[in-house]
Design a protein around this motif. Structure first.
Motif, PDB file in Angstrom:
ATOM      1  N   ALA A 125     -26.381  45.327  36.681  1.00 38.47           N
ATOM      2  CA  ALA A 125     -27.051  45.112  35.480  1.00 38.47           C
ATOM      3  C   ALA A 125     -27.481  43.828  35.372  1.00 38.47           C
ATOM      4  O   ALA A 125     -28.081  43.314  34.593  1.00 38.47           O
ATOM      5  CB  ALA A 125     -26.249  45.844  34.185  1.00 38.47           C
ATOM      6  N   ALA A 126     -26.841  42.885  35.861  1.00 39.10           N
ATOM      7  CA  ALA A 126     -26.724  41.256  35.474  1.00 39.10           C
ATOM      8  C   ALA A 126     -27.882  40.719  36.527  1.00 39.10           C
ATOM      9  O   ALA A 126     -28.195  39.586  36.220  1.00 39.10           O
ATOM     10  CB  ALA A 126     -25.215  40.657  35.905  1.00 39.10           C
ATOM     11  N   VAL A 127     -28.231  41.251  37.670  1.00 36.86           N
ATOM     12  CA  VAL A 127     -29.233  40.641  38.582  1.00 36.86           C
ATOM     13  C   VAL A 127     -30.473  41.510  38.576  1.00 36.86           C
ATOM     14  O   VAL A 127     -30.404  42.691  38.569  1.00 36.86           O
ATOM     15  CB  VAL A 127     -28.729  40.097  39.568  1.00 36.86           C
ATOM     16  N   PRO A 128     -31.657  41.023  38.861  1.00 32.06           N
ATOM     17  CA  PRO A 128     -32.826  41.430  38.927  1.00 32.06           C
ATOM     18  C   PRO A 128     -32.923  42.217  40.551  1.00 32.06           C
ATOM     19  O   PRO A 128     -32.142  41.557  41.412  1.00 32.06           O
ATOM     20  CB  PRO A 128     -34.005  40.308  39.060  1.00 32.06           C
ATOM     21  N   ALA A 129     -33.709  43.465  40.573  1.00 34.09           N
ATOM     22  CA  ALA A 129     -33.721  43.801  42.019  1.00 34.09           C
ATOM     23  C   ALA A 129     -34.885  43.393  42.756  1.00 34.09           C
ATOM     24  O   ALA A 129     -34.717  43.325  44.034  1.00 34.09           O
ATOM     25  CB  ALA A 129     -34.262  45.438  41.912  1.00 34.09           C
ATOM     26  N   VAL A 133     -30.357  37.423  43.933  1.00 29.62           N
ATOM     27  CA  VAL A 133     -29.668  36.682  42.918  1.00 29.62           C
ATOM     28  C   VAL A 133     -27.995  37.064  43.406  1.00 29.62           C
ATOM     29  O   VAL A 133     -27.767  38.461  43.184  1.00 29.62           O
ATOM     30  CB  VAL A 133     -29.863  36.701  41.546  1.00 29.62           C
ATOM     31  N   ILE A 134     -27.226  36.303  43.573  1.00 23.95           N
ATOM     32  CA  ILE A 134     -25.698  36.642  43.793  1.00 23.95           C
ATOM     33  C   ILE A 134     -25.116  36.717  42.382  1.00 23.95           C
ATOM     34  O   ILE A 134     -25.049  36.025  41.471  1.00 23.95           O
ATOM     35  CB  ILE A 134     -24.999  35.643  44.417  1.00 23.95           C
ATOM     36  N   ALA A 135     -24.263  37.996  42.136  1.00 20.49           N
ATOM     37  CA  ALA A 135     -23.461  37.993  40.870  1.00 20.49           C
ATOM     38  C   ALA A 135     -22.079  37.949  41.219  1.00 20.49           C
ATOM     39  O   ALA A 135     -21.676  38.654  42.265  1.00 20.49           O
ATOM     40  CB  ALA A 135     -23.806  39.241  40.400  1.00 20.49           C
ATOM     41  N   MET A 136     -21.253  36.968  40.678  1.00 21.84           N
ATOM     42  CA  MET A 136     -20.091  37.065  40.819  1.00 21.84           C
ATOM     43  C   MET A 136     -18.983  37.232  39.533  1.00 21.84           C
ATOM     44  O   MET A 136     -19.452  36.884  38.268  1.00 21.84           O
ATOM     45  CB  MET A 136     -19.232  35.656  41.510  1.00 21.84           C
ATOM     46  N   ALA A 137     -17.781  37.925  39.749  1.00 20.49           N
ATOM     47  CA  ALA A 137     -17.069  38.202  38.500  1.00 20.49           C
ATOM     48  C   ALA A 137     -16.367  36.902  37.938  1.00 20.49           C
ATOM     49  O   ALA A 137     -15.853  36.149  38.674  1.00 20.49           O
ATOM     50  CB  ALA A 137     -16.161  39.564  38.786  1.00 20.49           C
ATOM     51  N   THR A 138     -16.100  36.946  36.647  1.00 21.44           N
ATOM     52  CA  THR A 138     -15.465  36.097  36.217  1.00 21.44           C
ATOM     53  C   THR A 138     -14.381  36.950  34.946  1.00 21.44           C
ATOM     54  O   THR A 138     -14.627  38.253  34.374  1.00 21.44           O
ATOM     55  CB  THR A 138     -15.872  35.105  35.128  1.00 21.44           C
ATOM     56  N   PRO A 145     -14.976  34.641  42.999  1.00 19.99           N
ATOM     57  CA  PRO A 145     -16.086  34.719  43.989  1.00 19.99           C
ATOM     58  C   PRO A 145     -15.737  36.027  44.962  1.00 19.99           C
ATOM     59  O   PRO A 145     -17.116  36.368  45.681  1.00 19.99           O
ATOM     60  CB  PRO A 145     -16.014  33.568  44.710  1.00 19.99           C
ATOM     61  N   VAL A 146     -14.623  36.303  45.263  1.00 19.64           N
ATOM     62  CA  VAL A 146     -14.432  37.684  46.369  1.00 19.64           C
ATOM     63  C   VAL A 146     -14.860  38.988  45.570  1.00 19.64           C
ATOM     64  O   VAL A 146     -15.387  39.717  46.397  1.00 19.64           O
ATOM     65  CB  VAL A 146     -12.985  37.773  46.805  1.00 19.64           C
ATOM     66  N   PHE A 147     -15.146  39.007  44.215  1.00 20.20           N
ATOM     67  CA  PHE A 147     -15.787  40.039  43.665  1.00 20.20           C
ATOM     68  C   PHE A 147     -17.106  39.847  43.274  1.00 20.20           C
ATOM     69  O   PHE A 147     -17.399  39.129  42.284  1.00 20.20           O
ATOM     70  CB  PHE A 147     -14.811  40.270  42.286  1.00 20.20           C
ATOM     71  N   GLY A 148     -18.200  40.074  44.210  1.00 21.22           N
ATOM     72  CA  GLY A 148     -19.392  39.742  44.037  1.00 21.22           C
ATOM     73  C   GLY A 148     -20.261  40.729  44.547  1.00 21.22           C
ATOM     74  O   GLY A 148     -19.984  41.840  45.295  1.00 21.22           O
ATOM     75  N   LEU A 149     -21.699  40.484  43.972  1.00 18.57           N
ATOM     76  CA  LEU A 149     -22.538  41.473  44.407  1.00 18.57           C
ATOM     77  C   LEU A 149     -23.663  40.433  45.318  1.00 18.57           C
ATOM     78  O   LEU A 149     -24.159  39.541  44.884  1.00 18.57           O
ATOM     79  CB  LEU A 149     -23.226  41.876  43.278  1.00 18.57           C
ATOM     80  N   ILE A 180     -25.190  34.206  39.406  1.00 13.61           N
ATOM     81  CA  ILE A 180     -24.826  34.499  38.132  1.00 13.61           C
ATOM     82  C   ILE A 180     -23.392  34.882  37.868  1.00 13.61           C
ATOM     83  O   ILE A 180     -22.722  35.420  38.769  1.00 13.61           O
ATOM     84  CB  ILE A 180     -25.871  35.327  37.365  1.00 13.61           C
ATOM     85  N   GLU A 181     -22.657  34.446  36.736  1.00 11.78           N
ATOM     86  CA  GLU A 181     -21.448  34.744  36.624  1.00 11.78           C
ATOM     87  C   GLU A 181     -21.399  36.012  35.532  1.00 11.78           C
ATOM     88  O   GLU A 181     -22.041  36.086  34.532  1.00 11.78           O
ATOM     89  CB  GLU A 181     -20.502  33.717  35.892  1.00 11.78           C
ATOM     90  N   VAL A 182     -20.386  36.745  35.843  1.00  7.79           N
ATOM     91  CA  VAL A 182     -20.399  38.307  35.013  1.00  7.79           C
ATOM     92  C   VAL A 182     -18.913  38.356  34.565  1.00  7.79           C
ATOM     93  O   VAL A 182     -18.164  38.484  35.292  1.00  7.79           O
ATOM     94  CB  VAL A 182     -20.916  39.509  35.781  1.00  7.79           C
TER      95      VAL A 182
END
Length: 216
Positions: A125-129, A133-138, A145-149, A180-182
């Motif tokens: 939901a955090a990034v456009p299709a 764009v890479i999404a990484m968890a916080t 960064p190992v938990f990323g999309l 982006i950080e999520v």
């Protein structure tokens, strides 16, 4: 203003990174160590399977040790131990070769059994299709960064990066791309940081206590 389309969960492949060298645990496959009533990997898959049907395990060596889980096991596609980026690349490569509808790979650390149950949904939901764009968890203002999309569209760039001997550190490569950080809160089942990872023998005791608490 029209909102950019978001990534369907059906277009995501989850890649469990189980190929670490586990030096601080004394070597071996720490993801196969029991915590509670079953291996850490089984706890990870219990949380992951409701989030996506497309799952692979990234690990080097004999894949038969993961046969009981009924999932494809994919080895690194680059020589040497290149860390998490090599596993992410292996997941991307599998997606491109075997899952033409998959546009993104979500990476899951193989030693983090209490990661969020809504990880895939929130990252998608955090990034456009329509843009890579890479999404990484916080959590607790700390980046994981190992938990990323990871957009599969970046596969060739990542492959070239690792093949040229560049740093295997995740952030060294992600700094070259939009990201982006999520943020995520504590795990409601255990009260732990959801990205608590079992790196050392003492961490196993914490994990086992958390599993017991969650089952009470």
């Amino acid at each position: 203003m029209t909102q950019a389309p978001r990534i369907p969960v059906e277009n995501v492949l989850a890649c469990v990174l189980a190929g670490g060298q586990s030096r601080r645990m004394g070597g071996g496959d720490k993801t196969l160590i029991d915590i509670g009533d079953k291996p850490m990997l089984a706890h990870i898959l219990d949380r992951l399977r409701p989030q996506t049907k497309n799952i692979v395990i990234n690990a080097n060596g004999d894949p038969e040790r993961f046969a009981d889980y009924g999932l494809p096991t994919v080895a690194d596609t680059v020589d040497g131990f290149a860390g998490p980026l090599a596993g992410i690349l292996a997941g991307m490569t599998y997606a491109r070769e075997h899952c033409p509808s998959v546009t993104h790979v979500v990476s899951i650390a193989g030693d983090t059994p209490f990661f969020p149950r809504d990880l895939v949904e929130k990252l998608c939901a955090a990034v456009p299709a329509d843009h890579a764009v890479i999404a990484m968890a916080t959590s607790h203002e700390r980046l994981h960064p190992v938990f990323g999309l990871w957009p599969v569209a970046l596969l060739d760039d990542l492959q070239d990066w690792l093949a040229s001997g560049q740093s295997g550190k995740v952030l060294a490569w992600t700094d070259r791309h939009d990201s982006i950080e999520v943020p995520f809160g504590d795990d409601p089942d255990t009260g732990l940081d959801p990205f608590f990872n079992a790196n050392r023998p003492d961490d196993l005791n914490v994990a086992r206590s958390a599993v017991k608490k969650a089952s009470e």
